[in-house]
Design an enzyme around this catalytic site. Structure first.
Site, PDB file in Angstrom:
ATOM      1  N   HIS A  54      18.205  16.431  27.169  1.00  0.00           N
ATOM      2  CA  HIS A  54      18.444  15.329  28.051  1.00  0.00           C
ATOM      3  C   HIS A  54      19.501  15.377  28.996  1.00  0.00           C
ATOM      4  O   HIS A  54      19.986  14.324  29.286  1.00  0.00           O
ATOM      5  CB  HIS A  54      18.433  14.177  27.054  1.00  0.00           C
ATOM      6  CG  HIS A  54      17.008  13.807  26.522  1.00  0.00           C
ATOM      7  ND1 HIS A  54      17.124  12.453  25.949  1.00  0.00           N
ATOM      8  CD2 HIS A  54      15.816  14.274  26.496  1.00  0.00           C
ATOM      9  CE1 HIS A  54      15.915  12.391  25.211  1.00  0.00           C
ATOM     10  NE2 HIS A  54      15.108  13.391  25.795  1.00  0.00           N
TER      11      HIS A  54
ATOM     12  N   GLU B 104       7.648   8.213  28.584  1.00  0.00           N
ATOM     13  CA  GLU B 104       7.866   8.429  27.251  1.00  0.00           C
ATOM     14  C   GLU B 104       9.326   8.351  26.712  1.00  0.00           C
ATOM     15  O   GLU B 104       9.642   7.710  25.833  1.00  0.00           O
ATOM     16  CB  GLU B 104       7.210   9.781  26.900  1.00  0.00           C
ATOM     17  CG  GLU B 104       7.569  10.199  25.376  1.00  0.00           C
ATOM     18  CD  GLU B 104       8.563  10.903  24.952  1.00  0.00           C
ATOM     19  OE1 GLU B 104       8.609  11.249  23.611  1.00  0.00           O
ATOM     20  OE2 GLU B 104       9.476  11.036  25.552  1.00  0.00           O
ATOM     21  N   GLU B 105      10.292   8.637  27.661  1.00  0.00           N
ATOM     22  CA  GLU B 105      11.568   8.735  27.440  1.00  0.00           C
ATOM     23  C   GLU B 105      12.225   7.305  27.350  1.00  0.00           C
ATOM     24  O   GLU B 105      13.201   7.329  26.462  1.00  0.00           O
ATOM     25  CB  GLU B 105      12.562   9.577  28.541  1.00  0.00           C
ATOM     26  CG  GLU B 105      12.108  11.048  28.632  1.00  0.00           C
ATOM     27  CD  GLU B 105      12.451  12.053  27.700  1.00  0.00           C
ATOM     28  OE1 GLU B 105      12.938  11.434  26.602  1.00  0.00           O
ATOM     29  OE2 GLU B 105      12.408  13.055  27.530  1.00  0.00           O
TER      30      GLU B 105
ATOM     31  N   ASP C 243      12.036  19.679  27.942  1.00  0.00           N
ATOM     32  CA  ASP C 243      11.777  18.335  27.752  1.00  0.00           C
ATOM     33  C   ASP C 243      11.456  17.514  28.892  1.00  0.00           C
ATOM     34  O   ASP C 243      12.320  16.949  29.411  1.00  0.00           O
ATOM     35  CB  ASP C 243      12.546  17.700  26.641  1.00  0.00           C
ATOM     36  CG  ASP C 243      12.124  16.445  26.269  1.00  0.00           C
ATOM     37  OD1 ASP C 243      10.966  15.971  26.540  1.00  0.00           O
ATOM     38  OD2 ASP C 243      12.828  15.655  25.521  1.00  0.00           O
TER      39      ASP C 243
ATOM     40  N   HIS D 145       3.896  14.222  27.572  1.00  0.00           N
ATOM     41  CA  HIS D 145       4.410  13.316  28.568  1.00  0.00           C
ATOM     42  C   HIS D 145       5.106  14.242  29.834  1.00  0.00           C
ATOM     43  O   HIS D 145       5.340  15.367  29.611  1.00  0.00           O
ATOM     44  CB  HIS D 145       5.665  12.475  27.887  1.00  0.00           C
ATOM     45  CG  HIS D 145       6.987  13.014  27.816  1.00  0.00           C
ATOM     46  ND1 HIS D 145       7.896  12.862  28.469  1.00  0.00           N
ATOM     47  CD2 HIS D 145       7.289  13.397  26.721  1.00  0.00           C
ATOM     48  CE1 HIS D 145       8.950  13.385  27.941  1.00  0.00           C
ATOM     49  NE2 HIS D 145       8.678  13.891  26.807  1.00  0.00           N
TER      50      HIS D 145
END
Length: 734
Positions: free
Chosen positions: A552, A420-421, A383, A373
């Site tokens: 995140h 995706e998140e 990420d 992603h």
């Protein structure tokens, strides 16, 4: 705040123009530039490769491929991809899609950008204020900031929030509930602490954040605050950023709290693709979606959470609930009282998947799918864009092979997934959109967090665990030797860090079946979910992890990555090689390198554990497991016989490959799991109360956990039927 209010539309358009000019082609290395990290001749000549008649020819292809992925190009990809925050559905997100599509096309892939229309929230107004005790003030969430990292101060950084949280207001006394697991709430009940109508504060770690919200909702809480405790990923673990890699006091972990354990993807279209032209009549109302939480939830930094926790009364928390803030934790309720105000901007928003294809030469309808992603909560250096950079260097390698005349037997499909998140949305919608095509897919290979450090790990279906080990033996490690060598050294038994369940690809299997490096089981939390657990495509997930406390947050940016993640980008090169070799081998193998004997052995271990658990739960009334145990033994036996045929590679192996593919699909349950029919795999699913970690033989185990004897008996029969279907596929016309 709203991301793009009309007052700044002009600035947004100017930014897009600037980004577009910067998303340029990356310079190619010169022909005479020495390649880093090449396998030595003796090692490469001894690679073991399953499934090929002409192993020497495959080795030559792989050597050519592995000479291509370049650390400096990976660094340039990551710098460009992370130059701006690019949350799903934003103009900056679209710019990254266009960059990836450009790189796919430059390598010779047939490329398209596919749009889906999905239900997403951005934060409009988010506030958390302490209203008691008198004289104590906290007004959050405060902006993330550390001296020395100006990227955190970019005005486009979105206010910390939780995706899929409803809007709502709540003012109540606070109760501390540790990690927010069912056991934690049970402990509060034992302590006579009532959470009904209270605002529950829980810390990140141990389980998926949506599970914390789900359990709090079940127990009657009014709202939830999730904070990052320094014991889990802050100064307790080491120096905080920017001095070290761990979360600073202002750092906030964003993330979705949607109930992905019910179903992932767009909340309004379970089981069908959320295409732009889908009629509203085909959608369900967000208010009726089982994926959507009912009580408001929002994240805080430990700087903002500290005064709430410090002023809680009531009994001291159980000692294993104590975090690392400098006071004794109490559970409440009160006298800390908090007022929460959440106004979410929900809309149907467009997202962009990028799909690149290399058409197969002899079996073009058989697909080998791989993906990563691209969207991020903020900059997303680790990420997910460490994975995107590695994927682009894999594609760079494919481009050089294509120039040399190489063609895979099967079609390679590479996806750069969006959103995706927010709930695995882009991959799920594409998978549902191409369910029929994926009925012939040989495998799905996932990479998400490709690099946050030096420790390689992998998870996969049992059929592909030995395949992963073989790949690791073929790729050189920056530490010397092969990736497999380093993997084996780092696999000594050790406690998993609490944050690792959110960031690592590794999910410990219930039992190690071989005296070899452990390959984990697939639960959920990344884009393999739709392929394995809805469509029955054998899957893997790979990553290289390390000390990573900025998950995140705004601090997961290029500066952090260059300083702490992979300064020389040699692990990016390593992951590009592993990811690419997975695709090359699976797409070119004469016989698919599956191992159903190992699958049967693992299921027997799962069944023995479930049988023992059922005896503890039900006593003398414990159900009979013999039908399922017999099915698993037959699968092991049929798999062993099939392995003998796979190793011979005699005649045309197409009929063997068809059986190997169909056996995994036979393990799907047509009606799905009880109460969550989107999940159809009889062996693996995300746990309803874990979220990320796999629950094995989920129908049976979750029925036992609920003390539902009748359902347990019914699910044993369903499992036995699935195992017998797989055996029949492997044995037919033997």
């Amino acid at each position: 705040m709203k991301l793009f209010p009309g007052a700044v539309l002009f600035l947004a358009l100017m930014f897009l123009a600037l980004v577009g000019s910067n998303l340029r082609a990356v310079d190619q290395p010169s022909k005479d530039q020495p390649s880093k990290g090449q396998p030595d001749k003796d090692q490469s000549d001894n690679w073991f490769i399953s499934g090929f008649r002409d192993v020497a020819a495959e080795r030559d292809v792989e050597k050519k491929f592995m000479a291509v992925p370049d650390p400096k190009l990976a660094e340039e990809h990551l710098r460009i991809l992370t130059q701006a925050p690019h949350i799903a559905g934003s103009p900056e997100d679209k710019a990254t899609a266009e960059y990836v599509a450009k790189k796919f096309r430059e390598a010779g892939l047939d490329t398209e950008i596919v749009e889906y229309k999905v239900w997403l929230n951005y934060p409009a107004e988010i506030s958390v204020d302490m209203t008691a005790p008198p004289g104590v003030e906290m007004h959050g969430p405060r902006r993330e900031h550390v001296d020395g990292d100006p990227l955190a101060d970019d005005p486009r950084v979105v206010t910390p929030y939780n995706g899929m949280s409803p809007s709502g207001d709540a003012e109540a006394e606070v109760v501390y509930a540790n990690y927010g697991s069912p056991a934690d709430f049970d402990k509060l009940k034992e302590m006579n602490v009532d959470v009904r109508g209270k605002i529950v504060i829980v810390r990140y770690g141990e389980n998926f954040r949506g599970v914390k919200e789900f359990v709090a909702q079940e127990r009657g809480a009014a709202a939830v605050i999730i904070y990052s405790d320094p014991k889990d990923d802050g100064y307790y673990r080491g120096d905080a950023y920017p001095k070290g890699p761990w979360r600073p006091a202002s750092g906030v972990q964003r993330g979705s709290v949607g109930y992905m354990f019910q179903f992932p993807g767009d909340p309004t279209t379970p089981g069908i693709a959320s295409t732009p032209n889908l009629p509203d009549s085909k959608r369900i109302s967000p208010a009726d979606s089982e994926q959507m939480p009912k009580i408001p939830v929002t994240p805080l930094s430990y700087a903002d959470a500290a005064p709430i926790l410090e002023h809680l009364g009531g009994p001291p928390s159980p000692r294993d609930w104590q975090g690392a803030l400098p006071f004794t934790y109490h559970v409440g309720p009160g006298p800390s009282k908090v007022k929460m105000h959440l106004k979410q901007d929900y809309q149907f928003r467009t997202i962009w998947d990028v799909i690149g294809k290399i058409r197969g030469s002899s079996s073009p309808d058989e697909w080998v799918v791989a993906g990563n992603h691209r969207d991020a909560w903020v900059y997303g250096a680790v990420d997910p864009n460490s994975g995107t950079a590695a994927m682009l260097e894999s594609v760079h390698g494919f481009g050089e092979l294509l120039k040399s005349g190489w063609k895979p037997k099967r079609t390679i499909v590479i996806g750069s997934w969006d959103a995706e998140e927010e709930g695995l949305i882009g991959s799920t919608e594409w998978g549902e959109d191409h369910a029929q095509d994926l009925g012939n897919a040989a495998a799905y290979f996932n990479v998400d967090v490709a690099v946050s450090g030096k420790k390689f790990s992998a998870s996969g279906t049992p059929t592909l665990k030995e395949f992963l080990r073989e790949i690791a033996k073929a790729v050189p490690s920056p530490q010397g030797g092969s990736v497999y060598d380093g993997w084996k050294k780092s696999s000594e038994p050790a406690a998993e860090n609490s944050h690792s369940q959110e960031t690592s690809t590794y999910r410990a299997p219930p039992a190690a079946m071989q005296a070899d490096v452990p390959v984990g089981d697939l639960g959920s939390g990344s884009d393999y979910t739709v392929f394995l657990q809805h469509l029955g495509v054998p899957s893997t997930d790979i990553g290289s992890s390390g000390d990573y406390g900025v998950y995140h947050s705004v601090f997961d940016n290029f500066t952090w990555f260059k300083k702490f993640g992979d300064p020389d980008f040699l692990y990016e090169q390593q992951m590009a090689r592993i990811f690419g070799l997975e695709m090359i081998r699976m797409a070119s193998a004469d016989v698919l390198p599956y191992d159903y004997e190992n699958y049967g052995k693992e299921i027997l271990v799962y069944l023995d554990a479930a049988k023992n658990k059922s005896k503890e739960r039900f006593g003398a009334r414990a159900p009979d497991f013999s039908a399922a145990l017999e099915g698993a033994r037959h699968l092991q036996e049929a798999g062993a016989k099939m392995l003998q045929k796979q190793r011979k590679i005699s005649g045309a192996p197409d009929h063997i490959n068809v059986k190997l593919q169909q056996a995994e699909r036979a393990l799907l349950i047509p009606e799905g799991l009880p109460n969550r029919p989107w999940f159809r795999h009889s062996i693996y699913a995300p746990g309803q109360y874990t979220g990320y970690a796999a629950v094995v033989i989920p129908g049976v185990n979750e029925a036992i956990d609920r003390a539902d004897l009748r359902r347990t008996e019914q699910q044993i029969a369903v499992l036995a039927a699935a195992l017998n279907r797989a055996v029949l596929v492997l044995e037919q016309n033997r």
